[in-house]
Motif scaffolding. Structure first.
Motif, short mmCIF file in Angstrom:
data_model
loop_
_atom_site.label_atom_id
_atom_site.label_comp_id
_atom_site.label_asym_id
_atom_site.label_seq_id
_atom_site.Cartn_x
_atom_site.Cartn_y
_atom_site.Cartn_z
N VAL A 113 0.61 -1.14 -0.39
CA VAL A 113 -0.24 -0.01 -0.06
C VAL A 113 0.94 1.12 -0.21
N PRO A 114 0.20 2.56 -0.70
CA PRO A 114 1.28 3.39 -1.15
C PRO A 114 1.51 3.91 0.62
N VAL A 115 2.58 5.01 0.60
CA VAL A 115 2.69 5.10 2.15
C VAL A 115 1.92 6.40 2.92
N ASP A 116 1.12 7.17 1.95
CA ASP A 116 0.26 7.73 2.57
C ASP A 116 -0.99 6.85 2.96
N VAL A 117 -1.70 5.87 2.22
CA VAL A 117 -1.96 5.22 3.13
C VAL A 117 -2.13 4.72 3.93
N VAL A 118 -0.55 3.80 3.98
CA VAL A 118 -0.14 3.47 5.71
C VAL A 118 -0.55 4.38 7.17
N ARG A 119 -0.02 5.84 7.08
CA ARG A 119 0.09 7.07 7.84
C ARG A 119 -1.16 7.38 8.39
N ALA A 120 -2.40 7.15 6.90
CA ALA A 120 -3.40 7.65 7.46
C ALA A 120 -3.88 6.63 8.27
N VAL A 121 -4.06 5.31 8.41
CA VAL A 121 -4.63 3.72 8.70
C VAL A 121 -4.01 4.19 9.81
N THR A 122 -2.15 4.51 10.78
CA THR A 122 -2.17 4.72 11.72
C THR A 122 -2.65 5.40 12.09
N ARG A 123 -2.38 6.83 11.74
CA ARG A 123 -3.68 8.10 11.50
C ARG A 123 -5.02 8.11 13.05
N TYR A 124 -5.15 7.43 12.22
CA TYR A 124 -6.52 6.76 12.30
C TYR A 124 -6.83 6.17 13.56
N GLU A 125 -6.38 4.79 13.16
CA GLU A 125 -5.79 4.36 14.65
C GLU A 125 -5.73 4.70 16.34
N VAL A 126 -4.94 5.73 16.05
CA VAL A 126 -3.74 6.79 17.01
C VAL A 126 -4.83 7.35 17.70
N ALA A 127 -5.63 8.35 16.69
CA ALA A 127 -6.39 9.47 17.08
C ALA A 127 -8.06 8.45 17.58
N SER A 128 -8.82 7.53 16.63
CA SER A 128 -9.15 6.65 17.51
C SER A 128 -9.35 6.27 18.61
N ALA A 129 -8.53 5.37 19.32
CA ALA A 129 -8.06 5.24 20.46
C ALA A 129 -7.95 5.95 21.41
N ARG A 130 -7.47 7.55 20.80
CA ARG A 130 -7.53 8.42 21.61
C ARG A 130 -8.92 8.85 22.10
N ALA A 131 -9.64 9.34 21.13
CA ALA A 131 -11.13 9.88 21.22
C ALA A 131 -12.11 9.06 22.07
N ALA A 132 -11.89 7.53 22.24
CA ALA A 132 -12.77 6.25 23.26
C ALA A 132 -12.02 7.09 24.46
N GLU A 133 -10.57 6.82 24.70
CA GLU A 133 -10.06 7.70 25.99
C GLU A 133 -11.26 9.10 26.67
N LEU A 134 -11.05 9.98 25.54
CA LEU A 134 -11.18 10.33 25.93
C LEU A 134 -13.33 10.56 25.94
N SER A 135 -12.84 10.51 25.50
CA SER A 135 -15.47 10.28 25.65
C SER A 135 -15.32 8.78 26.96
N ALA A 136 -14.56 8.59 26.97
CA ALA A 136 -15.13 7.80 28.85
C ALA A 136 -14.27 8.98 29.42
N VAL A 137 -13.55 10.02 29.15
CA VAL A 137 -13.31 10.93 30.51
C VAL A 137 -15.25 11.56 30.34
N ALA A 138 -15.32 11.96 29.01
CA ALA A 138 -16.37 12.61 28.77
C ALA A 138 -17.87 11.88 29.73
N ALA A 139 -18.21 10.43 30.02
CA ALA A 139 -19.13 10.24 30.41
C ALA A 139 -19.09 10.23 31.65
N THR A 140 -17.92 10.45 32.57
CA THR A 140 -17.52 10.55 34.02
C THR A 140 -18.42 11.75 33.85
#
Length: 93
Positions: free
Chosen positions: A29-56
């Motif tokens: 896969v082209p490197v920009d696609v690999v980077r986008a997948v990585t960026r998405y996965e990291v941001a998604s994990a962070r969003a999940a963490e922060l959503s849990a904080v919001a729920a409290t």
């Protein structure tokens, strides 16, 4: 002529499947696609963490800004993957 008997293998563990997927992405896969997948996965994990904080009910303004930023990163990565026709790499159809 001798027949070749396939070597039986055990099912891969989830960690091994993820490692093979990462290697496969890096090679095919082209490197920009690999980077986008990585960026998405990291941001998604962070969003999940922060959503849990919001729920409290204890989310600070900085946490809210960080959540908005993570969601923006996810949107940007999703757009790159959609343009490349590879939204499937993040579980999209």
């Amino acid at each position: 002529m001798s027949a070749t008997t396939p070597t039986p293998t055990a099912p891969l563990s989830p960690a091994a499947v993820k490692a093979v997927r990462s290697l496969e992405l890096a090679l095919a896969v082209p490197v920009d696609v690999v980077r986008a997948v990585t960026r998405y996965e990291v941001a998604s994990a962070r969003a999940a963490e922060l959503s849990a904080v919001a729920a409290t009910g204890k989310m600070t303004d900085l946490d809210a800004d960080s959540l908005a930023h993570a969601e923006e990163l996810m949107d940007g990565a999703r757009a790159i993957l959609a343009d490349a026709g590879r939204i499937d790499l993040i579980g999209g159809a």
